[in-house]
Scaffold this motif. Sequence first.
Motif, PDB file in Angstrom:
ATOM      1  N   LEU A   1     -19.437   6.090 -14.002  1.00  0.00           N
ATOM      2  CA  LEU A   1     -19.270   6.318 -12.570  1.00  0.00           C
ATOM      3  C   LEU A   1     -18.150   5.413 -12.057  1.00  0.00           C
ATOM      4  O   LEU A   1     -18.196   4.193 -12.225  1.00  0.00           O
ATOM      5  N   ILE A   2     -17.144   6.011 -11.421  1.00  0.00           N
ATOM      6  CA  ILE A   2     -15.979   5.276 -10.943  1.00  0.00           C
ATOM      7  C   ILE A   2     -15.859   5.485  -9.441  1.00  0.00           C
ATOM      8  O   ILE A   2     -15.519   6.574  -8.977  1.00  0.00           O
ATOM      9  N   ALA A   3     -16.174   4.434  -8.670  1.00  0.00           N
ATOM     10  CA  ALA A   3     -16.107   4.500  -7.209  1.00  0.00           C
ATOM     11  C   ALA A   3     -15.023   3.539  -6.745  1.00  0.00           C
ATOM     12  O   ALA A   3     -15.295   2.458  -6.216  1.00  0.00           O
ATOM     13  N   LEU A   4     -13.769   3.922  -6.968  1.00  0.00           N
ATOM     14  CA  LEU A   4     -12.614   3.075  -6.657  1.00  0.00           C
ATOM     15  C   LEU A   4     -11.603   3.858  -5.829  1.00  0.00           C
ATOM     16  O   LEU A   4     -11.624   5.077  -5.767  1.00  0.00           O
ATOM     17  N   ASP A   5     -10.687   3.098  -5.208  1.00  0.00           N
ATOM     18  CA  ASP A   5      -9.562   3.716  -4.537  1.00  0.00           C
ATOM     19  C   ASP A   5      -8.599   4.274  -5.589  1.00  0.00           C
ATOM     20  O   ASP A   5      -8.760   4.032  -6.792  1.00  0.00           O
ATOM     21  N   ASP A   6      -7.580   4.970  -5.135  1.00  0.00           N
ATOM     22  CA  ASP A   6      -6.631   5.599  -6.061  1.00  0.00           C
ATOM     23  C   ASP A   6      -5.618   4.576  -6.573  1.00  0.00           C
ATOM     24  O   ASP A   6      -4.401   4.714  -6.398  1.00  0.00           O
ATOM     25  N   ASP A   7      -6.116   3.534  -7.238  1.00  0.00           N
ATOM     26  CA  ASP A   7      -5.236   2.506  -7.787  1.00  0.00           C
ATOM     27  C   ASP A   7      -5.045   2.727  -9.282  1.00  0.00           C
ATOM     28  O   ASP A   7      -5.574   3.669  -9.873  1.00  0.00           O
TER      29      ASP A   7
ATOM     30  N   ASN B   1     -16.165   9.012  -4.112  1.00  0.00           N
ATOM     31  CA  ASN B   1     -15.590   8.335  -2.954  1.00  0.00           C
ATOM     32  C   ASN B   1     -16.089   6.887  -2.891  1.00  0.00           C
ATOM     33  O   ASN B   1     -17.299   6.652  -2.818  1.00  0.00           O
ATOM     34  N   PRO B   2     -15.189   5.893  -2.877  1.00  0.00           N
ATOM     35  CA  PRO B   2     -15.638   4.493  -2.802  1.00  0.00           C
ATOM     36  C   PRO B   2     -16.284   4.145  -1.474  1.00  0.00           C
ATOM     37  O   PRO B   2     -16.946   3.105  -1.356  1.00  0.00           O
ATOM     38  N   GLN B   3     -16.112   4.995  -0.453  1.00  0.00           N
ATOM     39  CA  GLN B   3     -16.710   4.738   0.857  1.00  0.00           C
ATOM     40  C   GLN B   3     -17.968   5.588   1.091  1.00  0.00           C
ATOM     41  O   GLN B   3     -18.442   5.707   2.219  1.00  0.00           O
TER      42      GLN B   3
ATOM     43  N   ARG C   1     -18.795  -3.379  -2.517  1.00  0.00           N
ATOM     44  CA  ARG C   1     -19.935  -2.463  -2.565  1.00  0.00           C
ATOM     45  C   ARG C   1     -20.893  -2.812  -3.705  1.00  0.00           C
ATOM     46  O   ARG C   1     -21.818  -2.043  -3.998  1.00  0.00           O
ATOM     47  N   ALA C   2     -20.691  -3.952  -4.345  1.00  0.00           N
ATOM     48  CA  ALA C   2     -21.461  -4.296  -5.545  1.00  0.00           C
ATOM     49  C   ALA C   2     -22.959  -4.425  -5.253  1.00  0.00           C
ATOM     50  O   ALA C   2     -23.799  -3.985  -6.049  1.00  0.00           O
ATOM     51  N   ALA C   3     -23.316  -5.046  -4.127  1.00  0.00           N
ATOM     52  CA  ALA C   3     -24.742  -5.255  -3.820  1.00  0.00           C
ATOM     53  C   ALA C   3     -25.460  -3.920  -3.638  1.00  0.00           C
ATOM     54  O   ALA C   3     -26.565  -3.724  -4.152  1.00  0.00           O
ATOM     55  N   GLU C   4     -24.833  -2.988  -2.914  1.00  0.00           N
ATOM     56  CA  GLU C   4     -25.443  -1.671  -2.725  1.00  0.00           C
ATOM     57  C   GLU C   4     -25.582  -0.936  -4.053  1.00  0.00           C
ATOM     58  O   GLU C   4     -26.595  -0.283  -4.317  1.00  0.00           O
TER      59      GLU C   4
ATOM     60  N   TYR D   1       3.532  14.709  -4.603  1.00  0.00           N
ATOM     61  CA  TYR D   1       2.724  13.851  -3.742  1.00  0.00           C
ATOM     62  C   TYR D   1       1.565  14.682  -3.212  1.00  0.00           C
ATOM     63  O   TYR D   1       1.710  15.469  -2.280  1.00  0.00           O
ATOM     64  N   ALA D   2       0.417  14.529  -3.847  1.00  0.00           N
ATOM     65  CA  ALA D   2      -0.823  15.166  -3.388  1.00  0.00           C
ATOM     66  C   ALA D   2      -1.601  14.110  -2.612  1.00  0.00           C
ATOM     67  O   ALA D   2      -2.114  13.150  -3.200  1.00  0.00           O
ATOM     68  N   ILE D   3      -1.661  14.268  -1.309  1.00  0.00           N
ATOM     69  CA  ILE D   3      -2.244  13.238  -0.444  1.00  0.00           C
ATOM     70  C   ILE D   3      -3.752  13.084  -0.625  1.00  0.00           C
ATOM     71  O   ILE D   3      -4.272  11.964  -0.572  1.00  0.00           O
ATOM     72  N   PRO D   4      -4.523  14.164  -0.862  1.00  0.00           N
ATOM     73  CA  PRO D   4      -5.978  14.007  -1.007  1.00  0.00           C
ATOM     74  C   PRO D   4      -6.356  13.055  -2.139  1.00  0.00           C
ATOM     75  O   PRO D   4      -5.675  12.969  -3.153  1.00  0.00           O
ATOM     76  N   ARG D   5      -7.463  12.347  -1.943  1.00  0.00           N
ATOM     77  CA  ARG D   5      -7.944  11.360  -2.917  1.00  0.00           C
ATOM     78  C   ARG D   5      -8.386  12.037  -4.216  1.00  0.00           C
ATOM     79  O   ARG D   5      -8.791  13.202  -4.240  1.00  0.00           O
ATOM     80  N   THR D   6      -8.389  11.265  -5.299  1.00  0.00           N
ATOM     81  CA  THR D   6      -8.705  11.804  -6.618  1.00  0.00           C
ATOM     82  C   THR D   6     -10.173  12.221  -6.739  1.00  0.00           C
ATOM     83  O   THR D   6     -10.508  13.071  -7.571  1.00  0.00           O
ATOM     84  N   PHE D   7     -11.068  11.641  -5.943  1.00  0.00           N
ATOM     85  CA  PHE D   7     -12.479  12.049  -6.018  1.00  0.00           C
ATOM     86  C   PHE D   7     -12.678  13.449  -5.461  1.00  0.00           C
ATOM     87  O   PHE D   7     -13.700  14.081  -5.692  1.00  0.00           O
ATOM     88  N   PHE D   8     -11.707  13.949  -4.730  1.00  0.00           N
ATOM     89  CA  PHE D   8     -11.690  15.297  -4.173  1.00  0.00           C
ATOM     90  C   PHE D   8     -11.088  16.203  -5.251  1.00  0.00           C
ATOM     91  O   PHE D   8     -10.079  15.875  -5.858  1.00  0.00           O
ATOM     92  N   SER D   9     -11.693  17.355  -5.524  1.00  0.00           N
ATOM     93  CA  SER D   9     -11.208  18.238  -6.583  1.00  0.00           C
ATOM     94  C   SER D   9      -9.728  18.575  -6.408  1.00  0.00           C
ATOM     95  O   SER D   9      -8.955  18.589  -7.375  1.00  0.00           O
ATOM     96  N   TYR D  10      -9.329  18.836  -5.184  1.00  0.00           N
ATOM     97  CA  TYR D  10      -7.937  19.112  -4.856  1.00  0.00           C
ATOM     98  C   TYR D  10      -7.033  17.957  -5.299  1.00  0.00           C
ATOM     99  O   TYR D  10      -5.937  18.158  -5.843  1.00  0.00           O
ATOM    100  N   GLY D  11      -7.497  16.713  -5.070  1.00  0.00           N
ATOM    101  CA  GLY D  11      -6.719  15.548  -5.460  1.00  0.00           C
ATOM    102  C   GLY D  11      -6.687  15.332  -6.959  1.00  0.00           C
ATOM    103  O   GLY D  11      -5.639  15.020  -7.539  1.00  0.00           O
ATOM    104  N   LEU D  12      -7.832  15.477  -7.631  1.00  0.00           N
ATOM    105  CA  LEU D  12      -7.892  15.301  -9.087  1.00  0.00           C
ATOM    106  C   LEU D  12      -6.892  16.222  -9.781  1.00  0.00           C
ATOM    107  O   LEU D  12      -6.177  15.811 -10.701  1.00  0.00           O
TER     108      LEU D  12
END
Length: 547
Positions: free
Chosen positions: A84-90, A111-113, A137-140, A232-243
């Motif tokens: 499970l990877i809950a990170l920004d697009d870094d 989504n990390p948020q 987000r580690a405690a949660e 440049y695909a602006i949507p985040r990678t956790f979004f299918s469109y972004g991946l």
Amino acid sequence: MPNPSVSSNKSVYCPTLHDYWQHTAPTLNLRINFAQLLLCHPQMDKTAVASPDGDLTYRQLFHETCRTALALAQRGIHPEERVLIALDDDHMQLCLALGCWAIGAIPVLINPQLGAASFDHIVNDITPALCVVRSDRAAEAREALDNIDVATTLLPVPPHAFLTEMDWRLSDGDPTWRDFHLCLSDRVHTIQYSSGTTGTAKGVMHSAQALLDFVRCQMLGFLGFLAEDVIYAIPRTFFSYGLLHNLINPLSTNATTVRDSHWPAPERIIENIQRYRPSMLLGVPLHFQSLLDNAENLPPHYRPRFILAGGSPLSRRLIQRWHDTCGTWIHDAVGSSETPGFIATTFPHSPLKCNGVGYVTPACDIRLLDEHRQPVAQGALGELWVHSHFLSMGYWNNPSLTAQRFLCDKEGHRWHATGDIFREDEHRCLHFEGRRDDCFKIKGRWVTPIEVEEKVLQHIPSITSCLLIEGPMKNGITGSVLFVETHQFQSTDTLSREISSALSTLESYKHPTCCQIMSRLPTNTNGKPDRKALRPQVPDILARYSA
């Protein structure tokens, strides 16, 4: 969950995409490593990732992927285990996904948020062997992991981490590591969770075979993406469109992808456009709306050769406004998490002449069916069913829903029931009429919210967005509220009269019972208008109107 069986005993190893695409017979067992296919190209010193966090060539990305894969293996991650990877697009998120594929593990990017309830649901659903989250987000995450029966390693990392901060990889390890895990191309390679717009988020399973067939048929064959492109695909990678468009498609085509670990605020998007001048620009309508609101900051004479909006309905007014301001067309497209790629798009036609979301793309077949699964007449509303080589394998850990939404016809062709309502005009252009779950009946007759919303947006320039949502009234009948986003102050009575005038060509039962003015409508984590967030307000608004 078991992977699909393969009938043939003949096995072919495909170390590169060229080899893979030379062996497409369905009777062959194609043994691949997905990361190896994405990263091994003739131009290894070409920029693979352009990012404010630092650029990476294909050679550097290959090296970092091998380091990450070795570290994952050293931590005891095995093939087919979920990470499970809950990170920004870094860079860390990218290397973790590629590292998982390198050792045969299954990355699950979310989504990390994400809220605590949704995160708990996903953790319980996939029972990951490793959970990588932002340190804030580690405690949660720890609390959620304590509630499952599987021993899971928690790895917190700093937000927007650079590769130099990846000290969890233990050491540089063996720089010559190349122990790529080979597996059949039709097994589960990645799981993506839907946004949960219409209910609980579902884990959609994709095989490498489906994703690579999408790249070959649509990106290379139909849309003509090139290795020289900067995408440049602006949507985040956790979004299918972004991946698909900021990871799999660019790397598959040996192109350059623009990735930014920071959330895509308008000023951030404009900075990236100014810096990288992408030839391919992809986003959701909300992104293009925000860019137009800051059009004075866009680079002068910037003309990408391809612009695409997906993820939510694209209004004709936005298409025209973008063309008037920037001199180029935005093309519309429709797809879903379950059907990677585009089911239909306006490309290569004029978006305004299509007067809809466009025409069915190559390698896709569609049917519009009624509630009895019978074809509807031309021009009538029906649920969109899709058949293509790109269909997902179904829903993780949910065989009953998979059986309900993915069915085979008499010829053995597999179809997906999208839940989207469309109509097809006399030119065979598709028109999106909303989600099946969003439609409702007034006085026994169906109302499709998007028909009302499009009319309002088309005739009232001061309204930037709107959503029509039904709810119960005190007298027991169903009413509806039109939530409108506008930055121009006016009374509710005045706006109601304007809306009534805009809807004068529609039957009266389709008109909203009342309207609610808001400075901004809520959106979900994928940037789509969030009807679910507004629905609880509807009964009280209708009650006040009836009083």
